[in-house]
Design an enzyme around this catalytic site. Structure first.
Site, short mmCIF file in Angstrom:
data_model
loop_
_atom_site.label_atom_id
_atom_site.label_comp_id
_atom_site.label_asym_id
_atom_site.label_seq_id
_atom_site.Cartn_x
_atom_site.Cartn_y
_atom_site.Cartn_z
N ARG A 51 16.05 60.72 28.74
CA ARG A 51 15.77 59.33 29.15
C ARG A 51 14.73 59.33 30.26
O ARG A 51 13.86 58.47 30.32
CB ARG A 51 17.06 58.62 29.61
CG ARG A 51 16.76 57.26 30.27
CD ARG A 51 17.94 56.32 30.36
NE ARG A 51 19.19 56.94 30.66
CZ ARG A 51 19.56 57.39 31.88
NH1 ARG A 51 18.74 57.28 32.90
NH2 ARG A 51 20.73 57.94 32.05
N TYR A 103 2.53 34.80 22.70
CA TYR A 103 3.46 35.32 21.68
C TYR A 103 4.86 34.76 21.93
O TYR A 103 5.33 34.73 23.07
CB TYR A 103 3.46 36.85 21.72
CG TYR A 103 4.59 37.45 20.93
CD1 TYR A 103 4.73 37.17 19.57
CD2 TYR A 103 5.55 38.27 21.50
CE1 TYR A 103 5.78 37.68 18.82
CE2 TYR A 103 6.60 38.79 20.77
CZ TYR A 103 6.71 38.48 19.43
OH TYR A 103 7.76 38.98 18.70
N ASP A 174 -1.82 41.45 27.89
CA ASP A 174 -1.28 41.91 26.62
C ASP A 174 -2.48 42.14 25.69
O ASP A 174 -3.15 41.20 25.27
CB ASP A 174 -0.32 40.86 26.04
CG ASP A 174 0.38 41.35 24.78
OD1 ASP A 174 -0.19 42.17 24.06
OD2 ASP A 174 1.50 40.87 24.51
N LYS A 199 2.08 47.70 16.61
CA LYS A 199 0.99 47.07 15.84
C LYS A 199 -0.14 48.07 15.59
O LYS A 199 0.08 49.07 14.96
CB LYS A 199 0.51 45.83 16.59
CG LYS A 199 1.63 44.97 17.16
CD LYS A 199 2.51 44.35 16.09
CE LYS A 199 3.42 43.31 16.70
NZ LYS A 199 4.72 43.22 16.18
C1 LIG Z 1 1.02 39.94 21.25
C2 LIG Z 1 2.37 40.57 21.17
N1 LIG Z 1 2.92 41.06 22.29
C3 LIG Z 1 4.15 41.64 22.27
C4 LIG Z 1 4.88 41.73 21.12
C5 LIG Z 1 6.26 42.35 21.14
O1 LIG Z 1 6.24 43.63 20.58
P1 LIG Z 1 7.49 44.32 19.85
O2 LIG Z 1 7.77 43.57 18.61
O3 LIG Z 1 7.01 45.73 19.63
O4 LIG Z 1 8.64 44.27 20.82
C6 LIG Z 1 4.34 41.25 19.92
C7 LIG Z 1 5.12 41.32 18.66
O5 LIG Z 1 4.78 40.71 17.66
C8 LIG Z 1 3.04 40.64 19.96
O6 LIG Z 1 2.49 40.13 18.84
#
Ligand SMILES: Cc1ncc(COP(=O)(O)O)c(C=O)c1O
Length: 393
Positions: A51, A103, A174, A199
């Site tokens: 961890r 998001y 992000d 992604k």
């Molecule tokens: C722009 C963006 N940030 C964060 C996330 C969250 O990521 P995760 O699904 O890996 O937790 C997503 C998920 O779709 C996203 O599109």
């Protein structure tokens, strides 16, 4: 490795990827272990418990930090765990300024979770710098940036937002939609970059993961502490797959963009499509900013077929190569309805105000052959006419 003198793909393939010191294994092994055996009490070889630290995870963190031109990477079990870690720098009574077009999961984290800890968020149109400046308060500790935004593809001027930052305020970007191949927010002055590595970075829709990257040693110390304290760490298998995916990020991103550009131009010409949201189109309001801030326009776009939600739903059901699924950034093309899929956690009035309505569809354009993708969309659009054909007499 000297990150400044090596190109992007060289860093992707070599940063953190030195041969395993224990065996000479050319590829960093999957250290599938929870713990590490000591020769004597207190005599660790730098590893004590997975961890806290794991060599496969460390290799991934080094690789992804190098791709963002950052000094430190801290990996998490999901993008949301990484978002939460960056927000963990805040205390009760602090305030966040975030883009209103954000998001859905991040919206839920801020408005549903952090609000319980007396951390308030103000959502603003970040294209409006005056409004963003006005939203800042003496207790604002975090300015969140997401550009291009999900799903409306709205661009935020990263340098202009960073210029608004006051001492004691953190900026977090992000960068999931662009990946570090097309945009590097740390170079534009941001404090922390966050990714859902689920992604583009991992790129094959076969795992969930997240990463934070920073150049600030104090922030890194806090993030590493949080990573161990909360324990939302990726397992070694997922770390390995993410690392393997990231090695081909440049190749994939070029193809994603080429295909997305072709699809955007195709949709733009259709009279039964009322809007296409893609920063690579000259008609996109953020096109000039995109050219300045990003080195490519990415592989995501949203569009609005004429005929309302009913037609949009039918189109999403009729595509074959574009699979009806949430998520994005994998080699395979996906289609989704942000209103009911990715942004369901956003209150309806907010979605409506942003234009996230039933007639909006989002595409994650994969790396299949562009002609096939266009034929697939054309077939689905043609199969569901915008207006029912008049019965001939
Ligand atoms: C722009 C963006 N940030 C964060 C996330 C969250 O990521 P995760 O699904 O890996 O937790 C997503 C998920 O779709 C996203 O599109």
């Amino acid at each position: 490795m000297d990150k400044l003198r090596r190109g992007f793909s060289t860093r992707a393939i070599r940063s953190g990827q030195d041969a395993d010191p224990a065996t000479g294994s050319t590829i960093p092994p999957i250290y599938q272990t929870a713990t590490y055996t000591l020769d004597a009490i207190g005599a660790t070889k730098g590893y004590d418990y997975s961890r806290s630290i794991n060599p496969t995870r460390r290799a991934l963190e080094t690789q992804l930090a190098a791709l963002e031109n950052g000094a430190f990477g801290v990996a998490f079990a999901s993008g949301m765990a990484a978002c939460f870690a960056s927000a963990s720098m805040l205390r009760s009574g602090d305030h966040i300024v975030a883009p209103r077009d954000i998001y859905g999961g991040t919206y839920r984290l801020f408005s549903g979770v952090l609000s319980r800890y007396n951390i308030e968020t103000t959502y603003v149109d970040m294209a409006d710098l005056a409004a963003t400046r006005k939203a800042l308060r003496p207790n604002t500790k975090l300015i969140w940036i997401e550009t291009p935004s999900n799903p409306m593809m709205v661009l935020t001027d990263i340098e202009a937002i960073v210029a608004l930052r006051q001492p004691g305020q953190l900026t977090v970007a992000d960068n999931t939609f662009c990946s570090p191949f097309f945009q590097r927010p740390l170079d534009l002055g941001v404090d922390i970059v966050v990714h859902s590595t689920t992604k583009y970075i991992a790129g094959h829709s076969d795992l969930i993961g997240g990463i934070l990257v920073t150049n600030d040693a104090d922030i890194n110390k806090e993030m590493v502490w949080h990573q161990n304290a909360i324990g939302a760490v990726p397992g070694p298998q997922d770390a390995f797959l993410t690392m393997r995916g990231a090695k081909t990020l440049a190749l994939r991103m070029r193809e994603h963009e080429r295909n997305a550009t072709a699809v955007a131009h195709f949709l733009e010409k259709r009279s039964d499509v009322s809007a296409v949201y893609y920063p690579g189109l000259a008609t996109h309001p953020g096109h000039e900013l995109a050219k300045r801030q990003m080195s490519g326009f990415g592989g995501i776009l949203s569009f609005r077929p004429r005929g309302g939600a009913a037609r949009a739903y039918e189109i999403a059901r009729k595509t074959g190569i574009f699979q009806l699924a949430t998520s994005l950034g994998g080699v395979e093309s996906l289609i989704c309805s942000p209103e009911v899929m990715t942004h369901a956690s956003m209150p309806e009035p907010v979605r409506k105000e942003l234009g996230i309505t039933g007639d909006l569809l989002r595409l994650s354009v994969g790396v299949e052959d562009a002609e096939d993708l266009i034929a697939d969309l054309a077939g689905a659009l043609d199969a569901v006419p915008a207006q029912p054909a008049r019965a001939s007499s």
